[in-house]
Design a protein around this motif. Structure first.
Motif, PDB file in Angstrom:
ATOM      1  N   GLU A 736       0.855  -1.184   0.000  1.00 34.98           N
ATOM      2  CA  GLU A 736       0.000   0.000   0.000  1.00 34.98           C
ATOM      3  C   GLU A 736       0.886   1.227   0.000  1.00 34.98           C
ATOM      4  OE1 GLU A 736      -3.718  -1.130   2.717  1.00 34.98           O
ATOM      5  OE2 GLU A 736      -3.113   0.984   2.867  1.00 34.98           O
ATOM      6  N   ILE A 737       0.686   2.092  -0.996  1.00 29.14           N
ATOM      7  CA  ILE A 737       1.483   3.319  -1.059  1.00 29.14           C
ATOM      8  C   ILE A 737       0.511   4.483  -1.001  1.00 29.14           C
ATOM      9  CG2 ILE A 737       3.098   4.676  -2.461  1.00 29.14           C
ATOM     10  CD1 ILE A 737       3.989   1.905  -3.666  1.00 29.14           C
ATOM     11  N   SER A 738       0.555   5.219   0.136  1.00 27.75           N
ATOM     12  CA  SER A 738      -0.397   6.321   0.318  1.00 27.75           C
ATOM     13  C   SER A 738       0.344   7.633   0.339  1.00 27.75           C
ATOM     14  CB  SER A 738      -1.132   6.198   1.652  1.00 27.75           C
ATOM     15  OG  SER A 738      -1.574   4.893   1.822  1.00 27.75           O
ATOM     16  N   ASP A 739      -0.283   8.642  -0.279  1.00 27.37           N
ATOM     17  CA  ASP A 739       0.310   9.978  -0.214  1.00 27.37           C
ATOM     18  C   ASP A 739      -0.706  10.942   0.350  1.00 27.37           C
ATOM     19  OD1 ASP A 739      -1.184  11.502  -2.331  1.00 27.37           O
ATOM     20  OD2 ASP A 739      -0.412   9.825  -3.573  1.00 27.37           O
ATOM     21  N   SER A 740      -0.209  12.079   0.838  1.00 30.91           N
ATOM     22  CA  SER A 740      -1.122  13.094   1.369  1.00 30.91           C
ATOM     23  C   SER A 740      -1.259  14.212   0.355  1.00 30.91           C
ATOM     24  CB  SER A 740      -0.577  13.623   2.696  1.00 30.91           C
ATOM     25  OG  SER A 740       0.711  14.180   2.479  1.00 30.91           O
ATOM     26  N   GLY A 741      -1.287  13.813  -0.897  1.00 34.77           N
ATOM     27  CA  GLY A 741      -1.302  14.800  -1.973  1.00 34.77           C
ATOM     28  C   GLY A 741      -2.690  15.307  -2.318  1.00 34.77           C
ATOM     29  N   VAL A 742      -2.803  15.838  -3.547  1.00 38.04           N
ATOM     30  CA  VAL A 742      -4.031  16.525  -3.938  1.00 38.04           C
ATOM     31  C   VAL A 742      -5.148  15.540  -4.280  1.00 38.04           C
ATOM     32  CG1 VAL A 742      -2.921  18.616  -4.768  1.00 38.04           C
ATOM     33  CG2 VAL A 742      -3.192  16.684  -6.330  1.00 38.04           C
TER      34      VAL A 742
END
Lengths: 807, 122
Positions: A736-742
């Motif tokens: 799982e690769i999560s980002d706090s992006g847009v």
């Protein structure tokens, strides 16, 4: 009256002197007075006036100086008169007043009142007095006394209490019987109304109050009611109260009088009668028979519940109506006719009749009609009782019919039946017997079997006799008979003793089994043959059954497999659509790659050739044009990279696959991207500690992960975080690769895997990264999913099978 | 005989032949051919050819078919394939079977080609 008397006394007594002196003057007054006046001296009358003469019926001369007062006194009263005269003469009393009876000359008796005084007459002591006729008054008094006494005796005897209600003062005067009747001690004072009101039974008070209210409101002038009154012994007695208004005061009712009588026994008897009537009524209503009473005009006076049910009407509706209201004219006419005859004959009749009821159904009734007379002999009406005998009738008919049926049956039944007497003589045979024995009726009747020329086998005969002795009957005994023509017939013979018209007889039933026995023997042969066949066939069937069973199991397994396959098909349908898209693109890109690479080769080669030429011949100018050559080379490089990327769409199933460590792949990616990652992007790693192994192409997986991390980094504007997490769930490795992006705009989420789809600026992205990643994961038999929330971030979930990829 | 290595380049695109020659003519003697058949003829004519570069996709006879036939006659020559495609199964097999020594992508990297030639020459 007393005033006049005292005046006279005064006049005659105390003023004697004055009287003498003015005798002439007043003599006239006394003489004509309406009161009798007298003077007695020395026991005899010395003077009487006209009125005395009149009262006594004697003349003045007959009385005066000759007769004494006792002469006139009624014998019983003589004593009183004598005493009273004495008292005055002796001076014991001055004046007195008393009553006594006198006997007139004609013998009649008068009541008189005497007001006597003392006086002197001609110088001597004398008594004087006046006499008043009070006969009329006395008689009236006596009459009243008698009448009152009569009334009292009557009322006492009939237990009737009198009451007198003084409404203004709220007082109630009641006669003594009132008390004794209810067991209360007599009271001298009148009771208040309340005392008596609270002796009324609570349940009756409301009614009594209502009666009183109507009287007070002058709606009624009298009342009659029955109520329960409390007896001193605690019980309640039924009383009847009758009252009349007798006085008014200033327009209001002021007085009421009435009587009260004990009707307890009457009331109780009435109740008992009602109850007993009720019981009788219930009884009549409960019995299933119809009961009714009709008057001499044929009108219903009464009927019971059963009648209501059958006539489909209530008793109320029935009463007053006649049979013509409920039945057809023929039936009503006949009923009416019977009623009239019964009244005349005064005798009851019984008959049966088919009665059609209003609801359409018919029943047979047994009807009893009885004329009813009062004890005085007056005709009251006709009592009818109807009993439904339909079923009984039906049963009788059924019996008759069944007898008929039996006769027919006996005739047509193909079984020989015969009735014989105890000597074995044939009394009755049916057609089947004649047919079986090949004999005619005259050859049979009255004869024994031997006389008929039939031969019974000895063994059979003995067995039948034995069974008869043992059981009293024979059941299905073997019987072999040789007919006259020599034919042998076999029977199953049964014998039963029956009573016909109370005479015991023997019923013989013989079932002809000659054919059956022959067939049985044949059948036995067949059976044995069949048994053999069946055994063989059973063996064959068992074998094929086993085969079928095996096939069935196989089919079941296949079905299960198919079900699994179907499930897989369904779950991978969407993935197939996507990968089909990719596959077409692969074929396309492979085709065009060659065509584009050649022209690119021209440009690239041309550029290199130019550069070589410049180096050799125009060394001075080379610096001036090198930037142009660079531009050409950069263009070629970018274009060729795109073409090379496209080549990823062609299948790479042939690429070598080895055990891969996903964690080191991710770490390598992070190392490569180290310089590129913005300073303010924080990387967080949570790797699973479980052991796992992925079969895959490391280079491809590397590229796939790289693409995702690059996208995640590019989605972050300013500060942010990328979280990489691995987990082993069942047979899968989950990355799982999560980002706090847009985040991804919702309308784009379906397109992100499409080739050439990009939201990045030109030159920054080819739009192929994710679609290549998708392809790579597909080739590794994995699943890739995107979850995104705008302005919150994006999570990529990659699911790869563990240890299942084999080249 | 000069000391320059002779190589044969087969490509159905004349521009490619022209540019390849222009770039490598200083290092090598270059013989070119426009098809596999042409290539086989050239091999017969030039026995000094040490290296053969062939385009993969050509009408009539493709690169691999040509190399197969050429290798039967001239097994000592080192063969290379040049392709506009990425590596594929056919090429992979050719490498595995030692039919060719290597393959090059188009547009070709001249430096890589030079390096390869130099390493084999030694």
């Amino acid at each position: 009256m007393s005033k006049i008397l005292s005046f006279l006394n005064h006049f005659l007594g105390n003023n004697q002197q004055y009287l003498v002196e003015s005798e002439a003057k007043y003599r006239n007054i006394v003489e004509h007075s309406l009161l009798g006046a007298y003077i007695i001296q020395d026991g005899v009358f010395r003077y009487v006036n006209k009125k005395i003469c009149e009262l006594l019926g004697y003349t003045y001369d007959e009385i005066v100086d000759k007769l004494d007062p006792l002469y006139f006194a009624y014998s019983e009263d003589q004593k009183i008169v004598e005493e009273n005269v004495k008292k005055r003469i002796s001076g014991e009393v001055q004046t007195l007043e008393y009553e006594f009876r006198i006997v007139r000359k004609d013998g009649t008796i008068l009541f008189v009142k005497v007001i006597g005084d003392q006086t002197t007459y001609k110088g001597e002591s004398a008594i004087t007095g006046s006499l008043i006729d009070i006969t009329n008054q006395k008689q009236a008094e006596e009459a009243l006394r008698l009448s009152e006494e009569r009334l009292r005796i009557t009322l006492d005897a009939t237990q009737i209490g009198i009451w007198d209600w003084d409404i203004d003062n709220g007082l109630l005067y009641v006669s003594p019987i009132y008390y004794t009747m209810l067991g209360y001690p007599l009271e001298e004072k009148p009771s208040t109304l309340e005392v008596w009101f609270y002796r009324i039974h609570p349940e009756d008070r409301k009614m009594v109050e209502e009666k009183r209210r109507k009287i007070i409101n002058q709606e009624e002038r009298n009342y009659v009611y029955e109520a329960r009154i409390l007896h001193a012994d605690g019980s309640y007695r039924w009383h009847q109260i009758i009252g009349y208004v007798v006085g008014y005061n200033q327009g209001k009712v002021s007085r009421m009088v009435g009587i009260r009588r004990d009707i307890n026994s009457t009331k109780l008897a009435e109740d008992a009668l009602k109850r007993s009537e009720g019981r009788l009524r219930t009884l009549i209503d409960t019995i299933p028979d119809l009961v009714w009473l009709k008057d001499e005009d044929g009108k219903y006076m009464q009927c019971n519940h059963s009648s209501e049910e059958l006539l489909k009407a209530t008793e109320k509706e029935i009463i007053g109506k006649t049979d013509y209201n409920f039945f057809n004219k023929r039936l009503a006419d006949s009923a009416r006719q019977k009623d009239i005859e019964i009244k005349k004959s005064k005798k009851s009749i019984i008959y049966e009749e088919l009665v059609p009821f209003p609801d359409g159904h018919e029943e047979i009734l047994e009807i009893i009609k009885t004329p009813i007379f009062e004890s005085s002999g007056n005709f009251i009406g006709i009592l009818g009782v109807g009993r439904n005998i339909t079923e009984r009738k039906l049963a009788e008919n059924v019996l008759k019919e069944s007898e008929e049926l039996l006769k027919i049956l006996l005739k047509v039944i193909p079984i020989p039946i015969a009735l014989t007497d105890f000597n074995g003589r044939y009394l009755l045979v049916n057609d089947a017997y004649l047919k079986a024995s090949k004999l005619s009726e005259p050859e049979v009747l009255g004869k024994t079997i031997e006389e008929q020329g039939l031969i019974v086998e000895d063994n059979n005969q003995r067995a039948i006799k034995q069974e008869m002795i043992l059981n009293g009957s024979v059941k299905n005994a073997e019987l072999s008979i040789t007919l006259k023509d020599g034919e042998v017939k076999e029977f199953l013979y049964s014998r039963l003793i029956i009573r016909r018209n109370n005479i015991p007889m023997i019923l013989n039933v013989s079932i002809d089994v000659t054919d059956i026995r022959t067939k049985e023997r044949e059948l036995e042969q067949y059976r044995k043959h069949l048994e053999l066949l069946v055994t063989e066939r059973t063996k064959e069937l068992d074998t094929s059954n086993e085969e079928l069973h095996a096939i069935n199991e196989e089919l079941y397994e296949q079905k299960e497999e198919l079900q699994t396959a179907l499930n897989t098909v369904n779950t991978t349908k969407n993935q197939l659509i996507q990968s089909e898209k990719m596959a077409s693109l692969g074929i396309l890109s492979a085709g065009i790659a060659h065509e584009i690479n050649n022209p690119l080769n021209f440009i690239h080669g041309g550029s290199i050739a130019l550069e070589l030429y410049l180096k050799d011949h125009l060394k001075e100018e080379i610096n001036e044009v090198s930037s142009y050559l660079d531009a050409i080379n950069i263009g070629v490089k970018r274009a060729s990279e795109i073409v090379k990327s496209l080549s990823h769409y062609s299948r790479h199933d042939d690429l070598p696959k080895n055990g891969c460590n996903m964690h080191s792949i991710i770490d390598n990616c992070l190392v490569i991207l180290h310089n590129q990652l913005k300073e303010n992007v924080e990387i967080e790693k949570h790797y699973t500690e479980k052991l796992y192994s992925i079969q895959g192409n490391e280079g491809q997986l590397h590229q796939a992960i790289l693409n995702i991390i690059v996208n995640a980094e590019q989605a972050i504007e300013g500060k942010g975080k990328i979280v990489i997490q691995t987990e082993v769930v069942d047979d899968n490795l989950i990355v799982e690769i999560s980002d706090s992006g847009v985040g991804i705009q919702p309308e784009f989420i379906e397109k992100i895997f499409d080739p050439f789809f990009t939201t990045k600026a030109p030159g920054k992205g080819t739009g192929l990264g994710l679609s290549i990643t998708y392809n790579i994961i597909q080739e590794h038999k994995g699943i890739i999913e995107y979850k995104s929330k705008q302005n919150k971030g994006t999570t990529v979930i990659i699911k790869l099978p563990i240890n299942e990829l084999k080249t | 005989m000069n000391d320059k290595t002779t190589l044969l380049y087969i490509d159905d695109e004349p521009i490619n032949l022209m540019l390849f020659t222009a770039i490598l003519k200083d290092n090598c003697d270059i013989v070119t051919g426009l098809s596999g058949f042409d290539g086989l003829e050239k091999l017969d004519k030039h026995p000094d050819i040490k290296f053969v570069f062939s385009d993969m996709k050509m009408p009539g006879m493709d690169g691999i078919e040509f190399v197969k036939q050429a290798r039967q006659k001239f097994p000592d020559i080192t063969y290379f394939l040049v392709t506009g495609y990425d590596i594929n199964e056919e090429i992979n097999k050719a490498i595995e079977n030692k039919l060719i020594a290597k393959y090059f992508n188009k547009p070709f990297d001249i430096k890589e080609i030079r390096k390869t030639i130099d390493s084999i020459k030694k």
